[in-house]
Design a protein around this motif. Structure first.
Motif, PDB file in Angstrom:
ATOM      1  N   ALA A 601      57.057  24.892  56.755  1.00 10.91           N
ATOM      2  CA  ALA A 601      57.500  26.403  56.046  1.00 10.91           C
ATOM      3  C   ALA A 601      56.306  26.489  54.995  1.00 10.91           C
ATOM      4  O   ALA A 601      55.835  27.538  54.753  1.00 10.91           O
ATOM      5  CB  ALA A 601      58.801  26.051  55.102  1.00 10.91           C
ATOM      6  N   ALA A 602      55.509  25.532  54.504  1.00 18.29           N
ATOM      7  CA  ALA A 602      54.313  25.521  53.663  1.00 18.29           C
ATOM      8  C   ALA A 602      53.338  26.372  54.448  1.00 18.29           C
ATOM      9  O   ALA A 602      52.497  27.034  53.852  1.00 18.29           O
ATOM     10  CB  ALA A 602      53.996  24.141  53.223  1.00 18.29           C
ATOM     11  N   ILE A 603      53.114  26.003  55.647  1.00 19.96           N
ATOM     12  CA  ILE A 603      52.109  26.695  56.352  1.00 19.96           C
ATOM     13  C   ILE A 603      52.253  27.828  56.519  1.00 19.96           C
ATOM     14  O   ILE A 603      51.416  28.862  56.274  1.00 19.96           O
ATOM     15  CB  ILE A 603      51.684  25.678  57.556  1.00 19.96           C
ATOM     16  CG1 ILE A 603      51.237  24.487  57.490  1.00 19.96           C
ATOM     17  CG2 ILE A 603      50.706  26.554  58.498  1.00 19.96           C
ATOM     18  CD1 ILE A 603      50.802  23.748  58.529  1.00 19.96           C
ATOM     19  N   ALA A 604      53.329  28.451  56.722  1.00 16.80           N
ATOM     20  CA  ALA A 604      53.624  29.795  57.206  1.00 16.80           C
ATOM     21  C   ALA A 604      53.888  30.365  55.851  1.00 16.80           C
ATOM     22  O   ALA A 604      53.205  31.854  55.724  1.00 16.80           O
ATOM     23  CB  ALA A 604      55.401  29.782  57.803  1.00 16.80           C
ATOM     24  N   LEU A 622      61.454  37.209  55.385  1.00 18.72           N
ATOM     25  CA  LEU A 622      60.354  37.025  56.679  1.00 18.72           C
ATOM     26  C   LEU A 622      60.099  35.520  56.642  1.00 18.72           C
ATOM     27  O   LEU A 622      60.071  35.244  57.913  1.00 18.72           O
ATOM     28  CB  LEU A 622      59.244  38.135  56.179  1.00 18.72           C
ATOM     29  CG  LEU A 622      57.994  37.959  57.632  1.00 18.72           C
ATOM     30  CD1 LEU A 622      58.682  38.178  58.494  1.00 18.72           C
ATOM     31  CD2 LEU A 622      56.899  38.810  56.903  1.00 18.72           C
ATOM     32  N   LEU A 623      59.598  34.967  55.664  1.00 18.79           N
ATOM     33  CA  LEU A 623      59.155  33.716  55.749  1.00 18.79           C
ATOM     34  C   LEU A 623      60.419  32.905  56.496  1.00 18.79           C
ATOM     35  O   LEU A 623      60.247  32.032  57.344  1.00 18.79           O
ATOM     36  CB  LEU A 623      58.942  33.058  54.359  1.00 18.79           C
ATOM     37  CG  LEU A 623      58.674  31.502  54.126  1.00 18.79           C
ATOM     38  CD1 LEU A 623      57.428  31.060  55.162  1.00 18.79           C
ATOM     39  CD2 LEU A 623      58.455  31.195  52.795  1.00 18.79           C
ATOM     40  N   GLU A 624      61.655  33.146  55.932  1.00 15.17           N
ATOM     41  CA  GLU A 624      62.668  32.337  56.523  1.00 15.17           C
ATOM     42  C   GLU A 624      63.035  32.503  57.972  1.00 15.17           C
ATOM     43  O   GLU A 624      63.539  31.493  58.803  1.00 15.17           O
ATOM     44  CB  GLU A 624      63.886  32.563  55.707  1.00 15.17           C
ATOM     45  CG  GLU A 624      65.164  31.929  55.907  1.00 15.17           C
ATOM     46  CD  GLU A 624      66.434  32.398  54.917  1.00 15.17           C
ATOM     47  OE1 GLU A 624      67.507  32.320  55.653  1.00 15.17           O
ATOM     48  OE2 GLU A 624      66.079  32.898  53.772  1.00 15.17           O
ATOM     49  N   VAL A 627      60.495  30.603  60.146  1.00 15.51           N
ATOM     50  CA  VAL A 627      60.790  29.289  60.138  1.00 15.51           C
ATOM     51  C   VAL A 627      61.906  29.078  61.237  1.00 15.51           C
ATOM     52  O   VAL A 627      62.017  27.993  61.764  1.00 15.51           O
ATOM     53  CB  VAL A 627      60.806  28.721  58.588  1.00 15.51           C
ATOM     54  CG1 VAL A 627      61.627  27.172  58.868  1.00 15.51           C
ATOM     55  CG2 VAL A 627      59.552  28.674  57.870  1.00 15.51           C
ATOM     56  N   GLN A 628      62.889  29.926  60.978  1.00 14.69           N
ATOM     57  CA  GLN A 628      64.162  29.852  61.666  1.00 14.69           C
ATOM     58  C   GLN A 628      63.823  30.110  63.179  1.00 14.69           C
ATOM     59  O   GLN A 628      64.346  29.394  64.082  1.00 14.69           O
ATOM     60  CB  GLN A 628      65.252  30.807  61.279  1.00 14.69           C
ATOM     61  CG  GLN A 628      65.918  30.443  60.126  1.00 14.69           C
ATOM     62  CD  GLN A 628      66.870  31.628  59.812  1.00 14.69           C
ATOM     63  OE1 GLN A 628      66.754  32.656  60.140  1.00 14.69           O
ATOM     64  NE2 GLN A 628      67.933  31.418  58.737  1.00 14.69           N
ATOM     65  N   ARG A 633      62.582  28.317  69.460  1.00 18.81           N
ATOM     66  CA  ARG A 633      61.255  28.360  69.763  1.00 18.81           C
ATOM     67  C   ARG A 633      60.463  29.776  69.532  1.00 18.81           C
ATOM     68  O   ARG A 633      60.889  30.641  69.495  1.00 18.81           O
ATOM     69  CB  ARG A 633      61.399  28.527  71.482  1.00 18.81           C
ATOM     70  CG  ARG A 633      60.008  28.303  72.114  1.00 18.81           C
ATOM     71  CD  ARG A 633      60.199  28.655  73.781  1.00 18.81           C
ATOM     72  NE  ARG A 633      58.843  28.280  74.287  1.00 18.81           N
ATOM     73  CZ  ARG A 633      58.391  27.484  74.600  1.00 18.81           C
ATOM     74  NH1 ARG A 633      58.902  26.259  74.545  1.00 18.81           N
ATOM     75  NH2 ARG A 633      57.093  27.474  75.154  1.00 18.81           N
ATOM     76  N   LEU A 634      59.086  29.134  69.039  1.00 16.63           N
ATOM     77  CA  LEU A 634      58.370  30.507  68.527  1.00 16.63           C
ATOM     78  C   LEU A 634      57.197  30.353  69.384  1.00 16.63           C
ATOM     79  O   LEU A 634      56.059  29.605  68.994  1.00 16.63           O
ATOM     80  CB  LEU A 634      58.199  29.904  67.000  1.00 16.63           C
ATOM     81  CG  LEU A 634      57.357  31.435  66.323  1.00 16.63           C
ATOM     82  CD1 LEU A 634      58.122  32.602  66.311  1.00 16.63           C
ATOM     83  CD2 LEU A 634      56.981  30.772  64.841  1.00 16.63           C
ATOM     84  N   VAL A 635      57.199  31.025  70.569  1.00 17.02           N
ATOM     85  CA  VAL A 635      55.937  30.734  71.717  1.00 17.02           C
ATOM     86  C   VAL A 635      55.981  29.665  72.153  1.00 17.02           C
ATOM     87  O   VAL A 635      56.372  29.000  72.995  1.00 17.02           O
ATOM     88  CB  VAL A 635      54.877  31.830  71.226  1.00 17.02           C
ATOM     89  CG1 VAL A 635      53.744  31.964  72.223  1.00 17.02           C
ATOM     90  CG2 VAL A 635      55.268  33.089  70.452  1.00 17.02           C
ATOM     91  N   LEU A 636      54.823  28.712  71.405  1.00 12.23           N
ATOM     92  CA  LEU A 636      54.562  27.372  71.959  1.00 12.23           C
ATOM     93  C   LEU A 636      55.023  26.499  71.050  1.00 12.23           C
ATOM     94  O   LEU A 636      54.836  25.123  71.344  1.00 12.23           O
ATOM     95  CB  LEU A 636      52.971  27.359  71.923  1.00 12.23           C
ATOM     96  CG  LEU A 636      52.460  28.355  72.978  1.00 12.23           C
ATOM     97  CD1 LEU A 636      50.917  28.122  73.002  1.00 12.23           C
ATOM     98  CD2 LEU A 636      53.094  28.148  74.409  1.00 12.23           C
ATOM     99  N   LEU A 637      55.416  26.817  69.660  1.00 12.84           N
ATOM    100  CA  LEU A 637      56.000  25.889  68.646  1.00 12.84           C
ATOM    101  C   LEU A 637      57.430  25.532  69.233  1.00 12.84           C
ATOM    102  O   LEU A 637      58.157  26.607  69.143  1.00 12.84           O
ATOM    103  CB  LEU A 637      55.910  26.345  67.229  1.00 12.84           C
ATOM    104  CG  LEU A 637      54.265  26.202  66.739  1.00 12.84           C
ATOM    105  CD1 LEU A 637      54.393  27.080  65.437  1.00 12.84           C
ATOM    106  CD2 LEU A 637      54.009  24.833  66.571  1.00 12.84           C
TER     107      LEU A 637
END
Length: 938
Positions: A601-604, A622-624, A627-628, A633-637
């Motif tokens: 979350a800090a990096i985002a 948007l930040l939330e 992270v959610q 799955r966020l593409v590769l993360l």
């Protein structure tokens, strides 16, 4: 009592027969090694005393005796067994009689040892049948009436040879049962072969001292749960998405080269063959090294291989367990079917198996829980079985009772110097402890080759190097993974297959079809985007783009909108997380490459802030949401066991490379110059260089090539004149394919790469033999440059000539094994220019060394340099002790001391290959242990 001799494999039975013969007759029996043994599995010179049937002394054989072992894979318990054995014996007798065979000395006595059981029934039994056939064979040979032309001379020669053979004997299964009854030590050592049924249900019979009430339930639950839990591999671990795919569908037996012998082999087959032997030091027929280090480049499938091997041993051990569910049986059947496809069976020598992630184990050091590897295993089994706490001593007793297979995966992910040294020492301690207890242990360690300087004891570990898939293997694997992903959609499968075949026929793309990961990614790209690029960076980047676009195109998903509207921020997040995880995994407190939700979350938050969003205010939602999205799955993360990260390390390194190459060119090149020597950063470095070459900016390419060509100039802290970085970077860049678009870059990189053979011997020349051949096949002008470099080195000093000859020998062996152009084959026969003499070796090397140290050493480093000098003098005649190596490494940490030693060694390393090897290993080790993360801007 009868024993289950039929369970044994041919290798296991031959070992058991040898162990029993030694136990029965004493050390007069000598076990012979594998390979062409001239028909001798064992031999004895002296007196063999055979006991009578009632245990009384029987006949004594004095003279040269040979034992031959005959293993029947599927005995029928019928007369057919005796007929089979006679056929085998007849072949041996014919071979002994043949004057042209390689069997130099015909023995006085011949013993045939077999697992088949022959009935002793007079007149009709198998034992009498075989004996009668042997007697008839000799009677026929002795019949001189058959000595008629044109075979008379041949018959006389055979008769003459076999006249030396005076006695023979058959030791069949029933006799072996009697020997096993008598020789308790052998029987116990081979218990994993001989014990049938549910092993875990009868621990007390195996060892009355085992705490069966605690250990048996825990081992049972661990084995069953692990069998099911570890069966699946997820395509998002290797470039895809969706449900998990069983290992028994995706695993392939990858090609390897045995470093010590140069022989080609297959990883699964080689390891399983090693595991068929009893490896207890008390009785093993395998000389050290018994264990295996498996090295492989990124994406070569090391983890998949270790997981499948562990599953194979679990399946073999649990196959006869009574308390199995349908899921367990399905895994066992699937594993058995996969092994059948590989022309194997479930291991006969059943081993209790466990896989350990060395990065997870290393966290014990970081968390100040510096326990032994056995303690870690006990804790892991306890945590995975919900049982009462198992103590390390209980697991130790279990290992001393039953054979083990332990896979230690990912040594390369433990890169911080102090932690890595501790982990390696723990492994060595574990091996030594098992040996002291005479435990039957097979250990497999995996690592990337870059940065690995044979730290695992060479006396304990063989080294296997994974090699590239052949084109045919790559296409077959591509079809397999495509079929798994697309199921029955034959039209789409054929489209992907067609594109992969086209890539295999394209000189610019073929080199990408080399590792399972790259083939899998190419399959996914071929399905989605169609076109393929000729280097690894663009291959991996295109994969991210394909997956991101696919996610964006999904309707009615709550995360597709984020990817459509904020794709740039999502990419930025991947890049920053990739670099941060790469930094962390190098440091002592980094542990495994994951980060907490708070850190993510800090990096985002910084990503959004840098783009002038308001993550603390109106854009907090948007930040939330970002992270959610990462929690699913966020593409590769993806979410991992203890946080978030990348399931595939190469994808993390690609994203880190994108972040490193963001900014002014001068800044980017400064980062790359700093990171180039580090094995931990090498794959990231190559991705970064690939990104630079992916842009049509010729001046950037020129600057990068200049950097690589000059990276060893003026360097005083890493023995750059002995262990350079530039030539190996050049080979890696050529291997990657990034510079293939322009011949001028290829020529410069080949020229730089070939300078490796002019550095002091011994160099790991075998590491770039295949690439030298590939470049020579690719373009004639590159082949000429390789040839001219060899010619020049062949008139250099001894060091250069040794390396050039080694490369030429390797090229010859390589081109004998694979198709190659005739002109490329001629590289193995390069001659120096006629009339030119070789450069003489330097004289007075040690005098020069001593004078330099005496006259140039500053006072503040003189003591350390003196210790290092003593170690180097010792290296001339023997391996360095641990203390000597530590002192040499400590000296190498001082730039002033290193510079002085490098000057002093200028002549020595040209004439003392063992000293050069010691310096090379220390230089590579110290380069690997320099932590650079703190200098790399995120």
């Amino acid at each position: 009592m009868p024993y289950d001799l039929d369970r044994m494999s041919a290798l296991g039975f031959q070992d058991a027969a040898a162990a029993l013969a030694v136990a029965q007759f004493g050390p007069i029996v000598r076990r012979l090694g594998r390979g062409k043994d001239g028909g001798r599995d064992m031999e004895a010179n002296g007196v063999l005393v055979w006991s009578g049937t009632d245990g009384s002394p029987g006949e004594a054989w004095d003279g040269y005796s040979v034992f031959q072992v005959k293993h029947h894979e599927r005995p029928s318990r019928s007369k057919a067994d005796a007929q089979w054995l006679w056929a085998e014996i007849r072949k041996e007798l014919m071979a002994w009689a043949d004057p042209d065979s390689n069997r130099a000395q015909v023995p006085k006595h011949l013993v045939f040892v077999t697992n088949v059981r022959l009935s002793p029934e007079p007149g009709a039994g198998g034992l009498e049948y075989v004996g009668t056939r042997i007697e008839e064979f000799f009677a026929d040979l002795a019949d001189t009436s058959q000595d008629v032309d044109p075979v008379a001379s041949e018959r006389r020669a055979r008769r003459q040879r076999l006249s030396a053979l005076k006695r023979w004997k058959v030791v069949e299964g029933n006799q072996l049962d009697a020997w096993l009854d008598v020789h308790d030590g052998v029987r116990r050592a081979y218990g994993a072969f001989l014990t049938s049924g549910d092993v875990l249900a009868d621990l007390i019979r195996l060892n009355p001292e085992l705490p069966a009430d605690k250990l048996e339930p825990a081992l049972r639950v661990h084995a069953r749960n692990s069998l099911v839990r570890d069966r699946n591999i997820y395509f998002d671990e290797a470039g895809g998405e969706g449900a998990g795919v069983p290992l028994d569908r995706i695993a392939v037996d990858l090609p390897v080269r045995v470093r010590a012998t140069g022989e080609a082999a297959r990883t699964i087959a080689y390891t399983l063959d090693r595991g068929e032997h009893v490896l207890s030091p008390k009785i093993s027929t395998i000389d050290k090294p018994r264990h295996i280090v498996l090295t492989g480049a990124p994406g070569n499938g090391k983890t998949t291989i270790t997981r499948f091997l562990v599953q194979a041993y679990r399946a073999a051990m649990l196959a006869e367990m009574t308390s199995l569910g349908e899921d367990h049986s399905e895994v066992i059947n699937g594993t058995e079917q996969k092994l059948k496809q590989l022309r194997r069976t479930l291991p006969s020598h059943r081993r209790w198996a466990i896989r350990i992630d060395l990065a997870e184990f290393a966290k014990g050091y970081i968390d100040n829980e510096r326990k032994s590897l056995m303690s870690f295993i006990a804790r892991q089994v306890t945590s995975q079985t919900y049982s009462r706490k198992l103590e390390p001593w209980q697991m130790k007793d279990w290992m001393a009772t039953w054979p083990w297979f332990i896979a230690l995966d990912g040594l390369d992910e433990v890169s911080e110097p102090v932690v890595r040294k501790w982990v390696i020492s723990c492994v060595h301690e574990f091996i030594a402890d098992a040996e002291a207890d005479y435990a039957d242990l097979l250990c497999l360690v995996t690592t990337r080759p870059t940065g690995y300087v044979d730290e695992m004891s060479k006396s304990q570990f063989d080294r296997l190097d994974l090699t590239d898939l052949t084109t045919a293997e790559a296409l077959a694997y591509g079809h397999l993974v495509t079929e798994i992903r697309l199921h029955t959609d034959s039209a789409r499968i054929e489209r992907v297959d067609s594109l992969l075949r086209s890539a295999a026929a394209n000189d610019n793309l073929r080199h990408l079809l080399r590792t399972p990961l790259q083939v899998q990614i190419m399959s996914i790209i071929a399905e989605g985007a169609g076109s393929l690029d000729p280097d690894r960076f663009r291959l991996f980047w295109r994969y991210y783009d394909v997956v991101a676009r696919r996610e964006q195109a999904k309707e009615h998903t709550r995360f597709a909108e984020i990817l459509r509207d904020h794709g740039q921020q999502v990419l930025d997040l991947h890049e920053r997380v990739g670099l941060e995880l790469q930094r962390r995994s190098e440091s002592a407190d980094g542990g495994t490459a994951t980060m907490s939700e708070e850190d993510l979350a800090a990096i985002a938050w910084h990503v959004l802030l840098d783009d002038e969003f308001d993550p603390a205010g109106k854009d907090s939602r948007l930040l939330e949401r970002i992270v959610q999205a990462a929690t699913h799955r966020l593409v590769l993360l993806v979410p991992r066991a203890e946080g978030y990260g990348f399931d595939v390390r190469s994808l993390q390194e690609m994203m880190a490379a994108r972040r490193l190459t963001t900014g002014a060119l001068d800044t980017v090149l400064e980062r790359l110059q700093l990171l180039a020597p580090s094995p931990h950063w090498r794959n990231t470095w190559l991705f970064a260089a690939g990104r630079i070459f992916s842009e049509p900016q010729d001046h950037q390419h020129e600057r990068l090539i200049d950097l690589v060509e000059n990276i060893d100039a003026g360097v005083v802290d890493r023995f750059s004149s002995i262990a350079p970085v530039g030539p190996y970077l050049a080979w890696d860049m050529l291997d990657d394919g990034m510079a293939s678009a322009k011949p001028k870059w290829l020529r410069r990189l080949v020229d730089l790469g070939m300078t490796a053979i002019d550095y002091p011997a011994p160099q790991p020349v075998e590491d770039f033999i295949s690439l030298a051949v590939r470049m020579s096949e690719f373009r004639d002008d590159l082949r000429i440059r390789v040839r001219d470099s060899l010619k020049a080195s062949l008139i250099g000093d001894t060091s250069s000539r040794v390396n050039a000859t080694s490369l030429m020998t390797g090229v010859g062996a390589y081109t004998d094994a694979v198709p190659a152009h005739p002109d490329v084959r001629l590289l193995a026969q390069v001659k120096p220019e006629p009339g030119r003499s070789a450069r003489p070796d330097p004289v007075g090397a040690w005098e020069y060394f001593n004078d330099a140290l005496e006259n140039l050493a500053p006072d503040d480093v003189s003591a350390d340099v003196a210790d290092a000098a003593a170690a180097l003098l010792a290296a001339r005649t023997r391996p360095l002790t641990s203390d000597e190596r530590t002192k040499l490494e400590a000296t190498a940490l001082s730039p002033d001391a290193t510079e002085l030693l490098e000057v002093a060694l200028e002549k020595v390393v040209r004439v003392e290959p063992k000293v050069a090897a010691a310096c090379f290993e220390v230089a590579r080790t110290m380069t690997a242990r320099r932590e650079l993360a703190e200098f790399v801007a995120p």
